[in-house]
Design a protein around this motif. Structure first.
Motif, PDB file in Angstrom:
ATOM      1  N   SER A   1      46.708  37.283  39.033  1.00  0.00           N
ATOM      2  CA  SER A   1      45.350  36.812  39.330  1.00  0.00           C
ATOM      3  C   SER A   1      44.377  37.965  39.092  1.00  0.00           C
ATOM      4  O   SER A   1      44.784  39.115  38.950  1.00  0.00           O
ATOM      5  N   MET A   2      43.098  37.645  39.089  1.00  0.00           N
ATOM      6  CA  MET A   2      42.103  38.703  38.880  1.00  0.00           C
ATOM      7  C   MET A   2      42.128  39.683  40.044  1.00  0.00           C
ATOM      8  O   MET A   2      42.098  40.895  39.844  1.00  0.00           O
TER       9      MET A   2
ATOM     10  N   LYS B   1      46.284  33.265  30.923  1.00  0.00           N
ATOM     11  CA  LYS B   1      45.551  32.620  29.810  1.00  0.00           C
ATOM     12  C   LYS B   1      46.035  33.237  28.506  1.00  0.00           C
ATOM     13  O   LYS B   1      46.321  34.426  28.438  1.00  0.00           O
TER      14      LYS B   1
ATOM     15  N   ASP C   1      34.267  37.096  35.450  1.00  0.00           N
ATOM     16  CA  ASP C   1      34.385  35.917  34.592  1.00  0.00           C
ATOM     17  C   ASP C   1      33.030  35.537  34.015  1.00  0.00           C
ATOM     18  O   ASP C   1      32.893  34.503  33.377  1.00  0.00           O
TER      19      ASP C   1
ATOM     20  N   VAL D   1      43.683  37.811  32.479  1.00  0.00           N
ATOM     21  CA  VAL D   1      44.536  37.473  33.619  1.00  0.00           C
ATOM     22  C   VAL D   1      44.792  35.963  33.715  1.00  0.00           C
ATOM     23  O   VAL D   1      44.374  35.197  32.846  1.00  0.00           O
ATOM     24  N   ARG D   2      45.489  35.568  34.790  1.00  0.00           N
ATOM     25  CA  ARG D   2      45.798  34.166  35.096  1.00  0.00           C
ATOM     26  C   ARG D   2      46.614  33.487  33.990  1.00  0.00           C
ATOM     27  O   ARG D   2      46.519  32.273  33.793  1.00  0.00           O
TER      28      ARG D   2
ATOM     29  N   GLY E   1      39.268  36.404  33.279  1.00  0.00           N
ATOM     30  CA  GLY E   1      40.037  35.176  33.083  1.00  0.00           C
ATOM     31  C   GLY E   1      39.409  34.293  32.017  1.00  0.00           C
ATOM     32  O   GLY E   1      39.839  33.176  31.776  1.00  0.00           O
TER      33      GLY E   1
END
Ligand SMILES: Nc1ncnc2c1ncn2[C@@H]1O[C@H](COP(=O)(O)OP(=O)(O)OP(=O)(O)O)[C@@H](O)[C@H]1O
Ligand SMILES: [Mg+2]
Lengths: 155, 114
Positions: free
Chosen positions: B97-98, B74, B32, B71-72, B50
Motif C-alpha cells: 500500500s502507499m 498496479k 495520488d 504501489v497497490r 498508486g
C-alpha cells in the motif's frame, strides 16, 4: 520535431515553435510541453528555470486536455525571455479569480481518475512563472500566457 | 539509498531502468494527485504513487523525478515504459500500500520533502 517558423522581431532574433493540443486526449497530453522542454534543454539556460517553465506549461496543457476541446501551445524564445502561449477553443473560465484559488476545480470524474482535478494547476502556474496573463471568453475559449525572464547563468 | 535497496525493502520489481544503478535516492514524496507532485521543488526524488498511467510518467518527466514507485500492485503499460525510457526514468512496481511502502522506506532513512 514539428515546429513552425523562426522570425525576426525588431533587431532581436526570436524563435517560435507551435504544437497542437487535443481536448480529452490523455494519451497525448504532455506531448507539446515535452517537445518544448527538449528545445529549451538545448539552449544554455539555467536548468531550474527550464524545470519551472516545464511544470507551468504542462499544467496549462493538461488544462486544455481536461477542460477544453482543442488548442495549441506556442513558445517564443528570445535572449531575455521565454514566453509560452496556450490558447484553446473551449467553454472558457467564468470567474478567473475563483479558478485561480487552490482547491477550486470543476474537473470531471474521468479527469480525477487520471490523477488531476486537485484545483492546484493555475496557482502552480503562477508560482512557476514571472508573469501570468489569463484571458477567457465564455463559450469561446481561453488564452494563458506565461513569461519567464532568463537570467544569465553565474560565470 | 540505492535502487536495489528500495526494491528489496518494498518487495518491488524494476520494470524500467537498471536495478544495479549507482543512483543515490535521499528523498521521496507520496501522492495520488499529479498536480501535487508538480508543486515539489526538489529534483531527483522517488515518487511513490498508486496512479499508473501515461500522465504519471509525463509528470515525472516535467518534475524531474528520478524514479517512480507504483504501489497497490498496479501494472505499468508498455507505453509507460517506452516514455520512461525516453526520459531516463526508472519505474518500480510494488504490491504494498502507499502508507506501508512509504513507512518502510522512511524507517530505512528516506527523507520526506516536508
Ligand atoms: N483551459 C481551460 N478552459 C476552461 N476552464 C479551465 C481551463 N483551465 C482551467 N479551467 C477552470 O479552472 C479550474 C481550476 O484550474 P486548475 O488548473 O487550477 O485546477 P484543475 O485543472 O481543476 O485541477 P489540477 O490542475 O489540480 O489537476 C478548472 O477546474 C476549470 O474549471
Ligand atoms: Mg489544471
Amino acid at each position: 520535431m514539428s515546429g513552425i517558423g523562426s522570425g525576426i522581431t525588431g533587431e532581436m532574433k526570436e524563435m517560435t515553435y507551435a504544437f497542437p493540443i487535443e481536448g480529452g486526449d490523455f494519451i497525448k497530453a504532455g506531448h507539446a510541453s515535452s517537445n518544448i522542454k527538449k528545445i529549451l534543454n538545448q539552449l544554455s539556460l539555467d536548468p531550474a528555470i527550464i524545470r519551472r517553465i516545464a511544470v507551468a506549461m504542462y499544467e496549462a496543457e493538461v488544462n486544455v486536455v481536461a477542460h477544453a476541446y482543442r488548442g495549441s501551445m506556442k513558445v517564443f524564445i528570445s535572449p531575455e525571455k521565454i514566453r509560452v502561449r496556450v490558447e484553446d477553443e473551449g467553454p472558457g473560465i467564468p470567474d478567473i479569480e475563483k479558478a485561480m484559488q487552490e482547491g477550486y476545480s470543476t474537473a470531471s470524474e474521468k479527469v480525477r481518475e487520471m490523477g488531476f482535478g486537485a484545483g492546484m494547476g493555475l496557482s502552480n502556474i503562477k508560482k512557476n512563472t514571472d508573469k501570468l496573463d489569463i484571458r477567457s471568453t465564455i463559450n469561446k475559449g481561453t488564452v494563458v500566457e506565461m513569461t519567464t525572464f532568463t537570467k544569465p547563468k553565474e560565470a | 539509498m540505492k535502487i536495489a535497496d528500495i526494491v528489496r525493502i518494498t518487495n518491488g520489481k524494476v520494470v524500467c531502468g537498471n536495478e544495479t544503478a549507482e543512483k543515490e535516492i535521499t528523498h521521496a514524496f507520496s501522492s495520488d494527485l499529479l498536480s501535487d507532485v508538480l508543486t515539489i521543488n526538489r529534483v531527483g526524488i522517488l515518487l511513490i504513487t498508486g496512479v499508473a498511467n501515461l500522465q504519471t510518467i509525463r509528470t515525472a518527466e516535467m518534475a524531474e523525478v528520478a524514479c517512480v514507485l507504483i504501489v497497490r500492485n498496479k501494472k505499468v503499460t508498455q507505453e509507460m515504459i517506452d516514455l520512461a525510457k525516453e526520459n531516463g526514468l526508472m519505474i518500480i512496481e510494488s504490491p504494498g500500500s502507499m502508507f506501508g511502502t512509504s513507512g518502510k522506506l522512511y524507517e530505512n532513512g528516506i527523507k520526506p520533502l516536508y
